[in-house]
Design a protein around this motif. Structure first.
Motif, PDB file in Angstrom:
ATOM      1  N   UNK A  42      34.056  42.085  40.188  1.00  0.00           N
ATOM      2  CA  UNK A  42      33.961  42.186  41.647  1.00  0.00           C
ATOM      3  C   UNK A  42      34.492  40.917  42.307  1.00  0.00           C
ATOM      4  N   UNK A  43      34.152  39.759  41.731  1.00  0.00           N
ATOM      5  CA  UNK A  43      34.684  38.513  42.278  1.00  0.00           C
ATOM      6  C   UNK A  43      36.194  38.444  42.160  1.00  0.00           C
ATOM      7  N   UNK A  44      36.731  38.928  41.043  1.00  0.00           N
ATOM      8  CA  UNK A  44      38.180  38.956  40.869  1.00  0.00           C
ATOM      9  C   UNK A  44      38.849  39.834  41.926  1.00  0.00           C
ATOM     10  N   UNK A  45      38.214  40.961  42.254  1.00  0.00           N
ATOM     11  CA  UNK A  45      38.784  41.851  43.273  1.00  0.00           C
ATOM     12  C   UNK A  45      38.874  41.144  44.615  1.00  0.00           C
ATOM     13  N   UNK A  46      37.809  40.431  44.999  1.00  0.00           N
ATOM     14  CA  UNK A  46      37.814  39.743  46.292  1.00  0.00           C
ATOM     15  C   UNK A  46      38.817  38.590  46.286  1.00  0.00           C
ATOM     16  N   UNK A  47      38.849  37.813  45.200  1.00  0.00           N
ATOM     17  CA  UNK A  47      39.782  36.684  45.134  1.00  0.00           C
ATOM     18  C   UNK A  47      41.224  37.179  45.118  1.00  0.00           C
ATOM     19  N   UNK A 285      42.289  33.635  54.842  1.00  0.00           N
ATOM     20  CA  UNK A 285      42.327  34.006  53.428  1.00  0.00           C
ATOM     21  C   UNK A 285      42.051  32.798  52.539  1.00  0.00           C
ATOM     22  N   UNK A 286      42.625  31.652  52.870  1.00  0.00           N
ATOM     23  CA  UNK A 286      42.392  30.451  52.058  1.00  0.00           C
ATOM     24  C   UNK A 286      40.935  30.010  52.154  1.00  0.00           C
ATOM     25  N   UNK A 287      40.383  30.035  53.369  1.00  0.00           N
ATOM     26  CA  UNK A 287      38.999  29.596  53.556  1.00  0.00           C
ATOM     27  C   UNK A 287      38.023  30.525  52.846  1.00  0.00           C
ATOM     28  N   UNK A 288      38.168  31.834  53.058  1.00  0.00           N
ATOM     29  CA  UNK A 288      37.230  32.775  52.460  1.00  0.00           C
ATOM     30  C   UNK A 288      37.417  32.851  50.951  1.00  0.00           C
ATOM     31  N   UNK A 289      38.662  32.751  50.490  1.00  0.00           N
ATOM     32  CA  UNK A 289      38.900  32.770  49.050  1.00  0.00           C
ATOM     33  C   UNK A 289      38.227  31.600  48.354  1.00  0.00           C
ATOM     34  N   UNK A 290      38.308  30.405  48.968  1.00  0.00           N
ATOM     35  CA  UNK A 290      37.629  29.255  48.386  1.00  0.00           C
ATOM     36  C   UNK A 290      36.123  29.428  48.357  1.00  0.00           C
ATOM     37  N   UNK A 382      47.316  36.241  38.745  1.00  0.00           N
ATOM     38  CA  UNK A 382      47.217  35.112  37.819  1.00  0.00           C
ATOM     39  C   UNK A 382      46.248  34.063  38.347  1.00  0.00           C
ATOM     40  N   UNK A 383      46.321  33.808  39.678  1.00  0.00           N
ATOM     41  CA  UNK A 383      45.392  32.836  40.264  1.00  0.00           C
ATOM     42  C   UNK A 383      43.953  33.307  40.122  1.00  0.00           C
ATOM     43  N   UNK A 384      43.724  34.601  40.339  1.00  0.00           N
ATOM     44  CA  UNK A 384      42.379  35.156  40.183  1.00  0.00           C
ATOM     45  C   UNK A 384      41.914  35.029  38.736  1.00  0.00           C
ATOM     46  N   UNK A 385      42.821  35.298  37.794  1.00  0.00           N
ATOM     47  CA  UNK A 385      42.472  35.192  36.378  1.00  0.00           C
ATOM     48  C   UNK A 385      42.047  33.771  36.030  1.00  0.00           C
ATOM     49  N   UNK A 386      42.829  32.790  36.499  1.00  0.00           N
ATOM     50  CA  UNK A 386      42.508  31.387  36.208  1.00  0.00           C
ATOM     51  C   UNK A 386      41.183  30.989  36.855  1.00  0.00           C
ATOM     52  N   UNK A 387      41.017  31.356  38.121  1.00  0.00           N
ATOM     53  CA  UNK A 387      39.800  30.965  38.839  1.00  0.00           C
ATOM     54  C   UNK A 387      38.560  31.636  38.253  1.00  0.00           C
ATOM     55  N   UNK A 388      38.677  32.925  37.908  1.00  0.00           N
ATOM     56  CA  UNK A 388      37.528  33.629  37.353  1.00  0.00           C
ATOM     57  C   UNK A 388      37.169  33.101  35.963  1.00  0.00           C
ATOM     58  N   UNK A 389      38.186  32.818  35.143  1.00  0.00           N
ATOM     59  CA  UNK A 389      37.899  32.262  33.819  1.00  0.00           C
ATOM     60  C   UNK A 389      37.278  30.870  33.948  1.00  0.00           C
ATOM     61  N   UNK A 390      37.795  30.082  34.890  1.00  0.00           N
ATOM     62  CA  UNK A 390      37.210  28.753  35.112  1.00  0.00           C
ATOM     63  C   UNK A 390      35.773  28.872  35.602  1.00  0.00           C
ATOM     64  N   UNK A 391      35.544  29.803  36.522  1.00  0.00           N
ATOM     65  CA  UNK A 391      34.187  30.018  37.039  1.00  0.00           C
ATOM     66  C   UNK A 391      33.254  30.484  35.936  1.00  0.00           C
ATOM     67  N   UNK A 392      33.737  31.417  35.112  1.00  0.00           N
ATOM     68  CA  UNK A 392      32.912  31.911  34.016  1.00  0.00           C
ATOM     69  C   UNK A 392      32.573  30.824  33.012  1.00  0.00           C
ATOM     70  N   UNK A 393      33.587  30.026  32.658  1.00  0.00           N
ATOM     71  CA  UNK A 393      33.333  28.943  31.706  1.00  0.00           C
ATOM     72  C   UNK A 393      32.376  27.908  32.292  1.00  0.00           C
ATOM     73  N   UNK A 394      32.527  27.619  33.588  1.00  0.00           N
ATOM     74  CA  UNK A 394      31.632  26.660  34.227  1.00  0.00           C
ATOM     75  C   UNK A 394      30.204  27.199  34.250  1.00  0.00           C
ATOM     76  N   UNK A 395      30.079  28.489  34.598  1.00  0.00           N
ATOM     77  CA  UNK A 395      28.751  29.097  34.600  1.00  0.00           C
ATOM     78  C   UNK A 395      28.155  29.090  33.189  1.00  0.00           C
ATOM     79  N   UNK A 396      28.976  29.426  32.193  1.00  0.00           N
ATOM     80  CA  UNK A 396      28.498  29.400  30.810  1.00  0.00           C
ATOM     81  C   UNK A 396      28.075  28.015  30.375  1.00  0.00           C
TER      82      UNK A 396
END
Length: 868
Positions: A42-47, A285-290, A382-396
């Motif tokens: 869901x986060x990937x969809x929004x990003x 878009x930049x503000x809400x995406x961040x 690709x940006x969503x993939x990088x951000x989501x993987x980074x977010x997931x790893x940080x959360x983990x």
């Protein structure tokens, strides 16, 4: 080289083993990872949606039409740059000095330079009806020489040579049902004039999609624009062998004060709404995406924490048989790498669809033209993939860091018993945030003005975090105080529900707290907006004292000449012209300066109180002449303005003025934050017209008789219509409704994501109780009793979430209401309250019932021996 390859293999192979182990774990415990997967998808969809909007705003737009034959189009600086990366668009067209045309023409490589003016006109048919442009777009008049910028070709007739001659584009002539030598009436502002059609011109390519073109002589176009020394844009034709980019660089290096546009950027000069939309889309878009990236980290961390807590025995056993903390961290990190990468890819396609949905809301809010093109590409994915993987790893990492610290003996000993007390750091933070939030919302410590309401609205985050920290403690107190009211202990299911709630308050709070947070955020947004709307409506209804209103049915507005036609009519006590625009105020802020956009109106001060009551607190509105200004209380406090002092203000077309503050008033929600002299505002609007004329009748005048007299007086102004005060009340206010609609869009997306997280948590927490349900059935409990028990727990979750969530909204809403209306009582929408409660019940009850049904599917004997 061989050594490097071996070193790389040694680095990659262990990581591949970690991923292989992670994949085996995920396959064996699908239920434990579904929540994290859904949150990341869901986060990937929004990003992805925000990224698609951002790329579209940066790289697309609308192709030029009348400037399609130019190499370069020159315009003025249409934005005020707050810093190197942030800009604010001016609401009116910023023009260029006419003498720039000759300077540009002298630049080497320029074949010709033509100054263009845009005059919005209404073309009237023989029946007096106005002919709109294609799809409702406007009709513009231009000098004939600029027809070469497309270029237009005369299909029939000839070019205009006299002031009363006109050439129409082919499509406009067909829709107006006029032919050569016919007489057509053109209305500029409110003033009609008759012209003879001497030519029909054909546009290049597929014609005009966003406008209709009317050509008169160059001198007549300058006269109609009212600005003989200004041009709207300069179209440049290049000499052979000179590229547009080369020419643009030469011109900007030689002629100061012009902005060169090439390619699709030429459309930004031709169509101001395209440039406005581009700037707004990029910024939002930049503000809400961040913001969404941060929220994804928190939601995934919360979901993962619940999943890991359910695996506490498994991790404790791994520690007991020799697994090191680093191995535990590596295992959880690898699991999140797999889950986040797959979730990000799965969420990308719905994200593209969401981007088009968000684009539709932008169009409905008039913040984006309907023909604004979207650019769909791989970069946002690709940006969503990088951000989501980074977010997931940080959360983990955050979760694994805490779990890896627990000793094996301690972990095995408390694996099935949740901690009875909150950590002292968490407890301290939660307790301190409550008085801090109260201080910001009710303590009058925020900066005065609009910052007070903004601070109160932002302080809701403090209460949300406090809920997260103190959730288990608050839930324990609520169960003790209100548990017997929610569930009857006389029944077996009620007794079990209360016993479970008391014994497992932390587990129950993991479902209650996110739900309460969603209630708080939704209530502050809904009731904050309803407070502002109700305040604006109240101020407008009480402050508008006019009996009749003149507005424009089509075209650019009401010309100032209309005032002269109605001011002296019998029965008219006074008439007040009203013009609107947006202005930029620059003021000292801490160690630097700040600039904000405010809605402004221009009025005539003579007997203003008879048509419009601004509720003046200080000063005298009658002094609103020349370069004077009246400010709302909110703006005056924001910028630190005092009566008699001066402020730095940029009008809608970028003109800098430093007016003297003549008055400070209260009714800003209904009439705008800044009030200026009418002639000053009209002179700096693109169309040089008023929005409306307010008319107050003499006491005792027959309303119908006055209406008839007004219609007779404005009969020679075909686009002016007479209405009552409801006409003015029904028109959008000075700030418009677009910002509210966009804010609602992004808050809906945000709350929708939080709702997904809530359902995730509820489902995970419930489905993890398979063994508990099996044990209760084996000792005599029936499935119906277990369902009733879960219904009892659901009642606790819903009632507690609503209680905590709504209580947390009280201080922010009081602060918002005080900041906007000086009243401590916010406007609570009953419909909004019912909708929030209904949605909360539907989400929680539906999720718990669905998960309970799933958890009761296995036979008790099979479930009791299964995996925890």
């Amino acid at each position: 080289m061989i050594r490097r390859i071996r070193r790389l293999v040694r680095l990659v192979v262990p990581y591949r083993k970690d991923l292989s182990l992670a994949w085996s774990t995920i396959k064996g415990r699908k239920g434990g990872f579904v929540g994290s997967f859904v949150a990341i998808a869901a986060g990937s969809a929004v990003i992805t949606a925000c990224g698609t909007l951002l790329v579209s705003g940066l790289g697309t737009g609308v192709s030029p039409e009348r400037y399609s034959g130019t190499a370069v189009v020159l315009g003025a600086q249409q934005s005020y740059w707050l810093d190197e990366t942030s800009e604010v668009r001016y609401s009116e067209r910023v023009t260029l000095p006419a003498d720039k045309v000759a300077a540009v023409a002298a630049v080497p490589g320029v074949a010709s330079a033509l100054g263009d003016v845009n005059v919005e006109v209404s073309v009237l048919t023989s029946d007096g009806d106005a002919v709109a442009g294609p799809d409702g777009f406007p009709v513009f008049g231009h000098g004939w020489s600029t027809a070469a910028l497309a270029p237009f070709r005369v299909r029939e007739g000839r070019a205009p040579a006299a002031p009363d001659e006109v050439v129409l584009d082919t499509d406009l002539a067909a829709r107006a049902h006029v032919s050569l030598d016919a007489t057509v009436r053109l209305v500029v502002g409110s003033i009609p004039s008759s012209y003879r059609v001497v030519g029909i011109a054909t546009a290049p390519g597929d014609g005009l999609d966003r406008q209709s073109a009317v050509f008169v002589t160059d001198d007549q176009a300058t006269t109609l624009s009212g600005r003989p020394d200004r041009v709207d844009a300069i179209g440049v034709l290049a000499a052979p062998g000179v590229t547009p980019q080369q020419l643009a660089e030469r011109i900007t290096a030689t002629v100061p004060g012009v902005v060169a546009h090439t390619g699709a950027g030429r459309g930004d000069v031709e169509f101001l709404d395209v440039g406005d939309a581009r700037s707004l889309v990029v910024e939002t878009a930049a503000s809400f995406g961040g913001t969404m990236v941060l929220i994804v980290v928190f939601v995934v961390a919360s979901t993962l924490a619940l999943s890991v807590r359910q695996r506490r025995r498994e991790l404790a056993l791994l520690r007991a048989i020799g697994a090191t903390p680093q191995q535990i961290r590596s295992m959880i990190g690898a699991e999140m790498t797999v889950v986040s990468s797959v979730g990000a890819v799965v969420g990308a396609l719905p994200g593209v669809g969401l981007a088009f949905v968000m684009r539709g809301v932008f169009v409905l809010a008039d913040a984006m033209p309907p023909d604004f093109q979207m650019r769909v590409g791989l970069l946002p994915v690709l940006a969503s993939l990088v951000l989501c993987m980074t977010s997931g790893r940080l959360a983990g990492w955050l979760v694994a860091r805490r779990m890896a610290k627990v000793s094996p003996v301690e972990a095995l000993g408390d694996a099935t018993v949740e901690p009875r007390k909150l950590g002292w750091i968490r407890l301290t933070i939660g307790v301190l945030l409550i008085p801090l939030g109260l201080l910001l919302t009710l303590g009058n410590v925020a900066s005065p003005g609009d910052s007070a309401a903004d601070t109160a609205g932002s302080a809701v985050l403090l209460f949300v975090v406090a809920l997260g920290c103190l959730g288990p403690l608050l839930l324990q107190g609520a169960i003790v105080l209100f548990g017997s009211l929610v569930n009857r202990q006389s029944t077996a299911s009620g007794f079990l529900a209360l016993a479970n709630a008391r014994a497992n308050s932390q587990r129950l709070s993991s479902a209650t707290v996110p739900l309460a947070m969603g209630v708080t955020l939704a209530a502050v947004q809904v009731f904050g907006a309803s407070t502002a709307i109700a305040g604006a409506q109240h101020q407008l209804e009480d402050g508008l004292r006019a009996d009749h209103v003149l507005t424009a049915s089509s075209g650019a507005g009401v010309s100032p000449e209309v005032m002269d036609a109605v001011r002296g009519l019998p029965g008219v006590a006074t008439a007040t012209p009203v013009a609107r625009m947006q202005v930029l105020l620059t003021f000292p802020s801490e160690d630097s300066t700040a600039t904000k956009v405010f809605a402004a109106q221009g009025v005539a001060p003579v007997r203003l109180s008879e048509t419009m009551d601004l509720a003046v607190d200080q000063g005298d509105i009658a002094e609103l002449r020349g370069e004077a200004v009246a400010l709302s209380r909110i703006v005056a406090q924001t910028v630190g303005a005092k009566i008699g002092g001066t402020i730095e203000l940029r009008l809608g077309d970028g003109t800098l003025v430093k007016p003297r503050v003549a008055a400070i008033y209260e009714n800003s929600l209904g009439f705008g934050d800044v009030t200026l002299p009418n002639d000053l505002v009209v002179a700096h609007t693109t169309a040089r017209t008023d929005t409306a004329v307010l008319i107050r009748s003499v006491d005792g005048t027959d309303p119908e008789a006055l209406t008839a007299a007004l219609r007779g007086a404005v009969e020679r102004y075909p686009t002016v219509q007479v209405g009552d005060r409801q006409t003015f009340l029904a028109t959008p206010g000075p700030g418009g409704s677009g910002d509210w609609a966009l804010n609602l869009l992004f808050q809906t997306v945000l709350l929708g994501y939080i709702a997904i997280a809530v359902v995730n948590t509820l489902v995970m927490a419930t489905t993890a109780r398979v063994r508990e349900f099996a044990m209760l059935q084996l000792i005599g409990g029936s499935r119906d009793q277990l369902r009733a028990m879960m219904n009892g727990e659901a009642r606790i979750v819903v009632s507690s979430a609503l209680l905590f969530g709504l209580l947390a909204t009280v201080p922010p809403l009081i602060g918002i209401s005080l900041g906007l209306t000086k009243s401590p009582v916010p406007s609570i929408s009953l419909t909004g309250l019912i909708a929030i409660a209904a949605l909360t019940i539907a989400l929680s009850w539906g999720a718990i019932r669905m998960a309970t049904r799933y958890a009761l599917r296995p036979a008790p004997v099979d479930a009791i021996g299964g995996r925890e």
